[in-house]
Design a protein around this motif. Sequence first.
Motif, PDB file in Angstrom:
ATOM      1  N   ASP A  47       0.824  -1.210   0.000  1.00  0.00           N
ATOM      2  CA  ASP A  47       0.000   0.000   0.000  1.00  0.00           C
ATOM      3  C   ASP A  47       0.859   1.260   0.000  1.00  0.00           C
ATOM      4  O   ASP A  47       0.472   2.281  -0.567  1.00  0.00           O
ATOM      5  CB  ASP A  47      -0.990   0.008   1.175  1.00  0.00           C
ATOM      6  N   PHE A  50       1.568   1.848  -3.498  1.00  0.00           N
ATOM      7  CA  PHE A  50       0.356   2.362  -4.145  1.00  0.00           C
ATOM      8  C   PHE A  50       0.164   3.852  -3.852  1.00  0.00           C
ATOM      9  O   PHE A  50      -0.098   4.651  -4.763  1.00  0.00           O
ATOM     10  CB  PHE A  50      -0.875   1.568  -3.694  1.00  0.00           C
ATOM     11  N   ILE A 139     -11.885   4.981  -5.029  1.00  0.00           N
ATOM     12  CA  ILE A 139     -10.658   4.497  -4.393  1.00  0.00           C
ATOM     13  C   ILE A 139     -10.685   4.807  -2.894  1.00  0.00           C
ATOM     14  O   ILE A 139     -10.376   3.948  -2.057  1.00  0.00           O
ATOM     15  CB  ILE A 139      -9.412   5.129  -5.083  1.00  0.00           C
ATOM     16  N   GLU A 140     -11.075   6.026  -2.561  1.00  0.00           N
ATOM     17  CA  GLU A 140     -11.116   6.430  -1.151  1.00  0.00           C
ATOM     18  C   GLU A 140     -12.274   5.769  -0.414  1.00  0.00           C
ATOM     19  O   GLU A 140     -12.131   5.339   0.738  1.00  0.00           O
ATOM     20  CB  GLU A 140     -11.235   7.954  -1.038  1.00  0.00           C
ATOM     21  N   TYR A 143     -11.689   2.153   0.906  1.00  0.00           N
ATOM     22  CA  TYR A 143     -10.901   2.086   2.147  1.00  0.00           C
ATOM     23  C   TYR A 143     -11.697   2.607   3.334  1.00  0.00           C
ATOM     24  O   TYR A 143     -11.642   2.044   4.426  1.00  0.00           O
ATOM     25  CB  TYR A 143      -9.568   2.844   1.986  1.00  0.00           C
ATOM     26  N   GLU A 210      -9.433  -3.137  -6.503  1.00  0.00           N
ATOM     27  CA  GLU A 210      -9.367  -3.177  -5.035  1.00  0.00           C
ATOM     28  C   GLU A 210      -9.454  -4.618  -4.520  1.00  0.00           C
ATOM     29  O   GLU A 210      -8.733  -4.994  -3.607  1.00  0.00           O
ATOM     30  CB  GLU A 210     -10.474  -2.313  -4.415  1.00  0.00           C
TER      31      GLU A 210
END
Length: 221
Positions: A47, A50, A139-140, A143, A210
């Motif tokens: 990560d 990333f 993407i956010e 998570y 993801e």
Amino acid sequence: KDGLGVIAKWVKKHASLYEAATRHPFIESIRNGTVDISSFRRWLGQDYIFVRAFVPFVASVLVKACNETDDSSDMEVMLGGLASLNDELAWFKKEASKWGITLSDTVPLSANIRYCSFLKSLMSSEVEYTVAVTAFWAIEAVYQDSFAYCLEEDSKTPEELKETCARWGNEEFGEWCCSLEEIVNRRLQKAPDEVVQKAEAVFLRVLELEVEFWDMSRVGI
Ligand code: HMH
């Protein structure tokens, strides 16, 4: 009008893929306390790589916000995202040293390389702001949703992983994701069909990437 934004409709329409991304076995294992620490360490190192690739992507979304919208609050929300990545990189270094991980020796695995090239493709000036900001939100949001789930009241998340979960699972980040979602909904509402279709495809691609990213934590077990 049913009051639901485009994003909420897509999350419903693609519920099984959305769930695969936000309730992955790795996340479930954190939440139920059975997480394999070597998996966690592998995720952490990957990560970090990333996030380093994510910074120029977010910067490119910020540039698009400045060029393509006259709503100055868009720019501020993107800038907030970029600023928090500054803290995030420092946090990764601190966390890696806590777990004895040497970040400079960490080699990106193939799912990570694929995800980073996808980010790169979205940085092109050919990609519309609406499409890029949809990816940013997705993407956010994955998570935020995943790690907030690990902090729910009935979770058995190990104490030493709670700080990691709180990085993305905290309420303030949740609210920031909602601001981003509002921007995306506003843009999608005004966008031509062709752009809406592209944005939906990008949303689905993010979810797939993801899932593959979480899958990497299992390599070699
Ligand atoms: C793979 N997706 C991945 N890493 C992250 N740090 C985020 C999303 C959220 O910033």
